[in-house]
Write a protein that holds these residues in place. Structure first.
Motif, mmCIF file in Angstrom:
data_model
loop_
_atom_site.group_PDB
_atom_site.id
_atom_site.type_symbol
_atom_site.label_atom_id
_atom_site.label_comp_id
_atom_site.label_asym_id
_atom_site.label_seq_id
_atom_site.Cartn_x
_atom_site.Cartn_y
_atom_site.Cartn_z
ATOM 1 N N TYR A 68 0.800 -1.227 0.000
ATOM 2 C CA TYR A 68 0.000 0.000 0.000
ATOM 3 C C TYR A 68 0.837 1.285 0.000
ATOM 4 O O TYR A 68 0.298 2.376 0.211
ATOM 5 C CB TYR A 68 -0.954 -0.013 1.192
ATOM 6 N N SER A 69 2.137 1.166 -0.210
ATOM 7 C CA SER A 69 2.981 2.358 -0.307
ATOM 8 C C SER A 69 4.152 2.069 -1.235
ATOM 9 O O SER A 69 4.409 0.913 -1.590
ATOM 10 C CB SER A 69 3.494 2.783 1.074
ATOM 11 N N ARG A 113 0.874 7.390 3.346
ATOM 12 C CA ARG A 113 0.045 6.365 2.704
ATOM 13 C C ARG A 113 -0.619 5.421 3.706
ATOM 14 O O ARG A 113 -1.672 4.849 3.422
ATOM 15 C CB ARG A 113 0.896 5.532 1.733
ATOM 16 N N CYS A 120 -7.859 8.937 8.445
ATOM 17 C CA CYS A 120 -7.365 8.207 7.277
ATOM 18 C C CYS A 120 -8.211 8.504 6.046
ATOM 19 O O CYS A 120 -7.679 8.674 4.936
ATOM 20 C CB CYS A 120 -7.364 6.706 7.565
ATOM 21 N N ALA A 121 -9.512 8.581 6.215
ATOM 22 C CA ALA A 121 -10.395 8.862 5.080
ATOM 23 C C ALA A 121 -10.125 10.256 4.515
ATOM 24 O O ALA A 121 -10.101 10.451 3.291
ATOM 25 C CB ALA A 121 -11.855 8.726 5.507
ATOM 26 N N ARG A 122 -9.924 11.236 5.389
ATOM 27 C CA ARG A 122 -9.669 12.606 4.938
ATOM 28 C C ARG A 122 -8.372 12.718 4.143
ATOM 29 O O ARG A 122 -8.263 13.526 3.217
ATOM 30 C CB ARG A 122 -9.596 13.569 6.135
ATOM 31 N N HIS A 123 -7.401 11.890 4.502
ATOM 32 C CA HIS A 123 -6.078 12.042 3.895
ATOM 33 C C HIS A 123 -5.693 10.878 2.982
ATOM 34 O O HIS A 123 -4.528 10.767 2.578
ATOM 35 C CB HIS A 123 -5.033 12.218 4.992
ATOM 36 N N GLY A 124 -6.668 10.032 2.647
ATOM 37 C CA GLY A 124 -6.411 8.957 1.697
ATOM 38 C C GLY A 124 -5.447 7.907 2.201
ATOM 39 O O GLY A 124 -4.658 7.348 1.424
ATOM 40 N N HIS A 151 -15.306 2.606 7.358
ATOM 41 C CA HIS A 151 -13.998 2.767 6.733
ATOM 42 C C HIS A 151 -13.324 1.427 6.420
ATOM 43 O O HIS A 151 -12.104 1.385 6.226
ATOM 44 C CB HIS A 151 -13.077 3.590 7.641
ATOM 45 N N ARG A 177 -10.817 0.840 3.625
ATOM 46 C CA ARG A 177 -9.421 1.268 3.733
ATOM 47 C C ARG A 177 -8.767 0.730 5.013
ATOM 48 O O ARG A 177 -7.814 1.322 5.538
ATOM 49 C CB ARG A 177 -9.313 2.794 3.710
#
Length: 401
Positions: free
Chosen positions: A117-118, A174, A201-205, A234, A237
């Motif tokens: 994921y990064s 990330r 986490c949702a606000r910043h992807g 959530h 993610r």
């Protein structure tokens, strides 16, 4: 505070057990931390317990040996069914077995998540002081650590500081990697705190990776808050990591479970998981399935009571040392003791504990910002050892009293 003979599981956690020379990293490598050989040293560092295995695990191991089949095997799906049953009966959350993937322990799972994921150079958020391997795994994979130091609240427990974290972001973040319950100190993040992390986490992807390896070791009167129920909005993610390894002290079997509720996250994870041909070992699968059973649950319930008793013994001893404070524990067998109030340097604290008390504890600076004057003590051992550690600590700081 007495022993646990006659408990529901019939297990005596006070029973003596020879640990030196047994192949236990905690005992047989303690001299590396201490800087010398000392047969009277008390190892209280690596997160291993000293108790004999739960009887249901011994029988499962004996059955595997008697079966005499060491080739390709079945049973992974059955193990996932047991994981789902365990999460449901113990935590109140039933994940889909089809969303699970087996890994070589949770350290391996964290590394896979970081790589999946990064990309190299990206940033991973951690809340310090925290399990030192979080930092190491991020760096070994060529990513950058972004520390978000925890505050100590008015009740003496760690608190999040998401407002303080926000200005530190630069757009390369990330992943948010959390420990739930938190290691060290056993702080259980509340549903509100978990929701706040999920919203952040949702606000910043970001992808939320929740390491819940200590989930079963909550102390009586407390309850684990799994990400699966705390942030249902959530789960697209969120990745949840769990294992029997801390609960039943089976880390050497190298089996963990990664739960990926979202099909998209699962597909991305599978590329690397399948590409590396990661499969669990036969003995680890058999013992994990055996652990996640009613008998295993009864053993854990007795263990939780015993560890809470150990925590009370150490807390009483630490309270007698002026300037020292043990953080109230809600779970785990990893106690966090802060010595900042003594006014001593990190080196002086370490000298008194290692040389004076002859205790091998985990050094606070390794846990990141906020850990400079703290030490982590493993109390997953016989009550007599914890009492002895408390007496040694009081003696080592006796000049302050």
């Amino acid at each position: 505070m007495d022993g646990m003979a006659g408990t529901a599981s019939g297990f005596d956690f006070d029973a003596p057990r020879a640990m030196r020379g047994s192949g236990s990293s905690k005992w047989d490598l303690a001299h590396l931390m201490l800087g010398r050989d000392d047969p009277d040293a008390l190892p209280m560092w690596i997160a291993q317990m000293d108790f004999a295995p739960a009887p249901c695990l011994v029988r499962a191991a004996e059955a595997e040996v008697a079966r005499g089949q060491w080739g390709y095997f079945t049973g992974i799906e059955a193990m996932f069914d047991r994981v789902a049953w365990w999460c449901d009966t113990r935590w109140g959350w039933r994940p889909d077995p089809a969303a699970m993937r087996a890994t070589h322990g949770l350290g391996n799972a964290i590394g896979l998540c970081i790589q999946t994921y990064s990309d190299p150079g990206d940033r991973v958020i951690i809340f310090t002081p925290v399990y030192h391997e979080f930092t190491q795994k991020v760096r070994r994979n060529g990513r950058e650590v972004l520390e978000s130091p925890l505050r100590v609240g008015p009740d003496g427990r760690f608190e999040l500081d998401l407002d303080g974290l926000e200005p530190k972001l630069n757009g390369r973040e990330r992943i948010m990697l959390i420990s739930q319950p938190h290691n060290p100190a056993g702080r259980i993040w509340t549903e509100a705190e978990m929701t706040a992390m999920g919203d952040f986490c949702a606000r910043h992807g970001l992808i939320l990776v929740s390491d819940e390896i200590h989930a079963d070791l909550v102390h009586p009167g407390f309850a684990h808050v799994p990400a699966g129920t705390a942030v249902p909005q959530h789960l697209d993610r969120t990745v949840i990591l769990t294992a029997a390894s801390k609960t039943f002290d089976t880390a050497g079997l190298r089996v963990g479970t990664t739960i990926l509720p979202d099909a998209g996250l699962r597909a991305r994870f599978d590329v690397l998981h399948r590409g590396l041909d990661i499969q669990p070992n036969r003995m680890g699968v058999a013992l994990t399935a055996a652990a996640y059973s009613p008998e295993g649950g009864a053993w854990v319930d007795d263990l939780r009571v015993y560890i809470a008793g150990n925590a009370a013994v150490l807390a009483e001893a630490v309270a007698a040392i002026p300037g020292a404070a043990m953080m109230p524990m809600e779970g785990t067998y990893l106690a966090w003791v802060e010595f900042a109030g003594t006014g001593m340097t990190t080196a002086e604290i370490a000298r008194r504990v290692q040389d004076g008390a002859r205790i091998v504890a985990s050094p606070g600076p390794a846990f990141g910002t906020g850990g400079e004057t703290g030490l982590r003590f493993n109390i997953g051992t016989r009550r007599a050892n914890v009492a002895e550690a408390g007496a040694r600590l009081r003696a080592a700081f006796a000049d302050l009293q």
